[in-house]
Design an enzyme around this catalytic site. Sequence first.
Site, short mmCIF file in Angstrom:
data_model
loop_
_atom_site.label_atom_id
_atom_site.label_comp_id
_atom_site.label_asym_id
_atom_site.label_seq_id
_atom_site.Cartn_x
_atom_site.Cartn_y
_atom_site.Cartn_z
N THR A 37 -25.75 -27.74 23.85
CA THR A 37 -24.50 -28.82 24.43
C THR A 37 -23.77 -27.88 25.45
O THR A 37 -22.52 -28.09 25.54
CB THR A 37 -23.78 -29.21 23.32
N GLU A 77 -30.12 -23.58 17.85
CA GLU A 77 -29.28 -23.69 18.95
C GLU A 77 -27.84 -23.89 17.97
O GLU A 77 -27.61 -24.79 17.46
CB GLU A 77 -29.59 -24.52 19.90
N LYS A 136 -35.44 -30.77 27.76
CA LYS A 136 -35.15 -31.53 26.53
C LYS A 136 -35.11 -33.00 26.92
O LYS A 136 -34.29 -33.57 27.51
CB LYS A 136 -33.66 -30.94 25.92
#
Length: 211
Positions: A69, A40, A129
Site C-alpha cells: 500500500t 508485505e 500487481k
Amino acid sequence: MNVLVELQKSGLVAVVRESNLENIVPICEALYEGGIHALEITAETPRVAALIEKAAEKIGNKILVGAGTVLDPETARAVIAAGAKFVVSPTLNIDTIKTVKRYGIVSIPGALTPTEILTAYEHGADMIKVFPANVFGPGYVKSIHGPMPQIPLMVTGGINLDNMKDYLKNGAAAIGIGSNLVNPKKLKTEADYEELTQQSKLYRMAFDEAK
C-alpha cells in the site's frame, strides 16, 4: 539474494494489515513455519517503518519482508530505509516506481487495464500487481498474458483457497493473500498462531500442486 527470483520461487505473499510491534514477529514466524516466505506490511499501518525494521532484523534472514500500500515516493523512501526488500502498491504511480528502482529494490505497482500494466512495466516495474483481481477473475490473467507474456503478474484481491489454483493455471506468477489468511486482530493465543501456520500450509500445498 535476487529478491525477484525468490519472490517468484515462493509465489505466495501474505498481505499483513494492522499488525503491531508485539505481533509482527510471531506472525512472520507462523507464516514461515507454514511455508510462506514473503510478506508485505501495509504502509497505512501505524509505525510501519518500525514494524518493517523489527521484522527484517528478527527474521529477515528467513522471510522476505516488504511494504505494501505504498502510494507515493516519500513513503517508498521511508519503507526502503526501514529495510523493505520489495515495495507493492495498489495503484500506478510512475514516480514511485522510479524511486523504488533508484534504490535497487523490487517494484510491484498495482494496475488493472492492459495500458496501465504495460505502462508500469515500461517504467521499470519488476512485476505487476493485478488489483483488484476478483473484479475480472482468473480468465483476465490469461487474456493479459496473450499479448504480454513477458510481464509477470501477481494477483491480489479476493484470493482464497477455493479460487487460487484457477489464477495460477491462467498464468499468475504470484499470489497476494490478505485477510483470508492473516487477520492480526484475531491473533491472541498460541492456538491462533498455530492455526495461521496450518492455514499457510494449506495455501503452500495448493500453490505447489497448481504449479
